[in-house]
Design an enzyme around this catalytic site. Structure first.
Site, PDB file in Angstrom:
ATOM      1  N   TYR A   1     165.941  72.350  13.124  1.00 13.78           N
ATOM      2  CA  TYR A   1     164.614  72.537  13.717  1.00 13.78           C
ATOM      3  C   TYR A   1     164.235  71.310  14.536  1.00 13.78           C
ATOM      4  O   TYR A   1     164.399  70.178  14.081  1.00 13.78           O
ATOM      5  CB  TYR A   1     163.582  72.747  12.596  1.00 13.78           C
TER       6      TYR A   1
ATOM      7  N   ASP B   1     167.619  63.812  15.866  1.00 16.38           N
ATOM      8  CA  ASP B   1     166.224  64.127  15.591  1.00 16.38           C
ATOM      9  C   ASP B   1     165.928  63.627  14.184  1.00 16.38           C
ATOM     10  O   ASP B   1     166.271  64.263  13.191  1.00 16.38           O
ATOM     11  CB  ASP B   1     165.998  65.636  15.714  1.00 16.38           C
TER      12      ASP B   1
ATOM     13  N   LYS C   1     156.331  62.014  12.086  1.00 11.15           N
ATOM     14  CA  LYS C   1     155.838  62.061  10.702  1.00 11.15           C
ATOM     15  C   LYS C   1     155.449  60.678  10.157  1.00 11.15           C
ATOM     16  O   LYS C   1     154.379  60.187  10.466  1.00 11.15           O
ATOM     17  CB  LYS C   1     156.874  62.740   9.798  1.00 11.15           C
TER      18      LYS C   1
HETATM   19  C1  LIG Z   1     163.408  67.590  12.516  1.00  6.93           C
HETATM   20  C2  LIG Z   1     162.078  67.893  13.151  1.00  6.93           C
HETATM   21  N1  LIG Z   1     161.932  67.745  14.474  1.00  6.93           N
HETATM   22  C3  LIG Z   1     160.772  67.978  15.087  1.00  6.93           C
HETATM   23  C4  LIG Z   1     159.662  68.391  14.381  1.00  6.93           C
HETATM   24  C5  LIG Z   1     158.371  68.643  15.060  1.00  6.93           C
HETATM   25  O1  LIG Z   1     157.437  67.663  14.710  1.00  6.93           O
HETATM   26  P1  LIG Z   1     155.873  67.958  14.840  1.00  6.93           P
HETATM   27  O2  LIG Z   1     155.543  68.981  13.799  1.00  6.93           O
HETATM   28  O3  LIG Z   1     155.231  66.628  14.615  1.00  6.93           O
HETATM   29  O4  LIG Z   1     155.665  68.467  16.221  1.00  6.93           O
HETATM   30  C6  LIG Z   1     159.762  68.571  12.998  1.00  6.93           C
HETATM   31  C7  LIG Z   1     158.615  69.038  12.212  1.00  6.93           C
HETATM   32  O5  LIG Z   1     158.704  69.362  11.051  1.00  6.93           O
HETATM   33  C8  LIG Z   1     161.002  68.318  12.369  1.00  6.93           C
HETATM   34  O6  LIG Z   1     161.157  68.478  11.043  1.00  6.93           O
END
Ligand SMILES: Cc1ncc(COP(=O)(O)O)c(C=O)c1O
Length: 455
Positions: A159, A259, A287
């Site tokens: 994700y 990521d 986060k």
């Molecule tokens: C691995 C990863 N990338 C990107 C995101 C997106 O972050 P945000 O919810 O702050 O937009 C998340 C959100 O859970 C994530 O777990």
């Protein structure tokens, strides 16, 4: 347990009888917003629990039920709710700066940017955003501009935020997703059109032979490979797999993007980058680095990020902007959080307590002969109800997700909060007593499930 027929209605009835206030609020919320939630992730059946108050490791819902919280806002809170360091940092912004946001550069973002770079990409550059999704979006845009190529490769089940360009093959129906060794891009959202899908390449996590074959086939068109170095934040890329991927992407001049929105400051202080001793070309953070306030960051190779320089000429420049980028509240709360987590012994304590809980949960399941796999590093883990090893998305899909959902509803009924089917995130506010209490409540929840199946 898996062979038993769980009586779903009993589990849901118990859940509903304790959460009538949330049920009513859900009806009101549905009048205001689709599905009653402001983010898809916040919904679950039969309805989400509405929270009202928090302190340290605890949260209270609108019915007055108290929970030990393992959601920790999807991992964003590593010091717990309302940590003093974060409160003080917010008050300091209002007190000494006199505003929440200037709309100009500030010294705080230089200092914070420098410290993140020191841990994630020495010698590189950083750009702050307002969310993880903005960070991954920017990373991919940079990779495209840098390489002049279009196609994006990502791993099945990973994700990267709710943006059309990256919303494919995150949670595809397996029947529509092709063979495990040769997955097909599947749209996760109705706005992901055929054009985007044809620019998309899907890779099978922890299957090096297949990944190598697919990458070689598309190498000349690939702008980047983006990945969660731990799938779902918890399933590790195997060492050889990660090393081979780094080598091949480097040899083929394809930027590798980690990521680290989930894993940053959670699997290690230096995230997966530290865990694997692999430096990606770009890493995305989010986060934890906002200390509970909205933030994201892209850190990486200075020559790639230099495309963001507003003095760069049109044609090569990547335009990126945002009213709240680098706002003092998020920067200060983030700095206070990272300072607290970096104090000698703090991360080790987080790790030790997380391991204790992980081992405790595993022991409860083992004592009852329930097949399971634990996954996760540092301050975060998950449990998969299966006897088979969990190495990627298809393995997760083959675990007993139905049983897991019932277990999670029963945990909520017993005062343990996590979003059903989501991972456990610990904080420094969780005490050894919290861990013991959680183990007890976990055991009670499992026994209640078994009883509901037997009776
Ligand atoms: C691995 C990863 N990338 C990107 C995101 C997106 O972050 P945000 O919810 O702050 O937009 C998340 C959100 O859970 C994530 O777990």
């Amino acid at each position: 347990m898996q062979a038993l027929r769980i009586d779903e209605s009993k589990i849901v009835q118990r859940f509903e009888s304790r959460t009538l206030g949330s049920a009513q609020m859900f009806l009101r919320a549905r009048d205001v917003t689709p599905g009653g939630v402001m983010a898809a992730i916040k919904f679950f059946d039969p309805y989400p629990i509405f929270m009202k108050r928090a302190q340290g490791s605890r949260i209270w819902d609108v019915d007055g039920n108290e929970y030990v919280d393992y959601l920790m806002s999807y991992g964003a809170l590593v010091l717990g709710h309302g940590a003093k360091a974060v409160r003080d940092s917010i008050e300091a912004v209002m007190g000494s700066l006199g505003t929440t946001v200037f709309g100009t550069p500030t010294e705080g973002e230089i200092a914070y940017g420098k410290s993140l770079l020191g841990m994630y990409h020495p010698g590189g550059s950083v750009r702050f955003t307002n969310s993880g999704l903005e960070a991954t979006t920017l990373a991919v845009r940079l990779a495209r501009a840098h390489t002049g190529k279009r196609r994006i490769a990502k791993f099945e089940g990973h994700y990267h935020g709710a943006v059309d360009r990256l919303l494919f093959s995150y949670s595809p129906e397996v029947a529509k997703a092709g063979e495990a060794h040769s997955p097909l891009p599947v749209a996760d959202s109705a706005d992901v059109d055929k054009g985007l899908l044809s620019d998309s390449v899907v890779l099978p996590f922890n299957n090096w032979k297949a990944t190598e074959r697919i990458l070689m086939r598309h190498a000349k068109d690939l702008a980047c490979v983006i990945m969660e170095p731990f799938e779902e934040g918890v399933i590790p890329g195997e060492r050889n797999f990660m090393n081979d991927l780094r080598k091949l992407t480097r040899d083929m001049d394809i930027p590798l993007i980690f990521d680290e929105v989930k894993t940053g400051f959670r699997v290690r202080l230096g995230g997966a980058t530290e865990f694997y001793s692999i430096v990606p070309d770009i890493a995305c953070l989010g986060k934890i680095i906002g200390g509970g306030l909205p933030i994201g960051a892209v850190v990486g190779e200075a020559d790639i990020l230099s495309l963001l320089d507003p003095r760069e000429k049109q044609g090569t420049r990547v335009f990126h902007s945002g009213t709240f980028n680098g706002n003092p509240l998020s920067i200060n709360a983030g700095r206070a959080t990272i300072d607290a987590l970096s104090r000698p012994g703090a991360f080790d304590l987080l790790r030790r307590r997380t391991d204790r809980l992980k081992d405790g949960i595993s022991a409860v399941l083992a004592e009852r002969d329930i097949p399971h796999q634990m996954a996760g590093e540092g301050g975060m883990f998950n449990v998969y109800l299966t006897s088979k090893p969990i190495r990627n998305y298809r393995d997760v899909k083959n675990s007993d997700l139905r049983l897991r959902r019932f277990l999670d509803l029963e945990l909520i009924t017993n005062g343990i909060y996590l979003k059903p089917e989501n991972r456990y995130c610990m904080s420094l506010a969780h005490s050894d007593d919290d861990v013991s209490l959680t183990r007890e409540r976990f055991a009670r929840s499992v026994d209640n499930l078994a009883a509901s199946a037997a009776s």
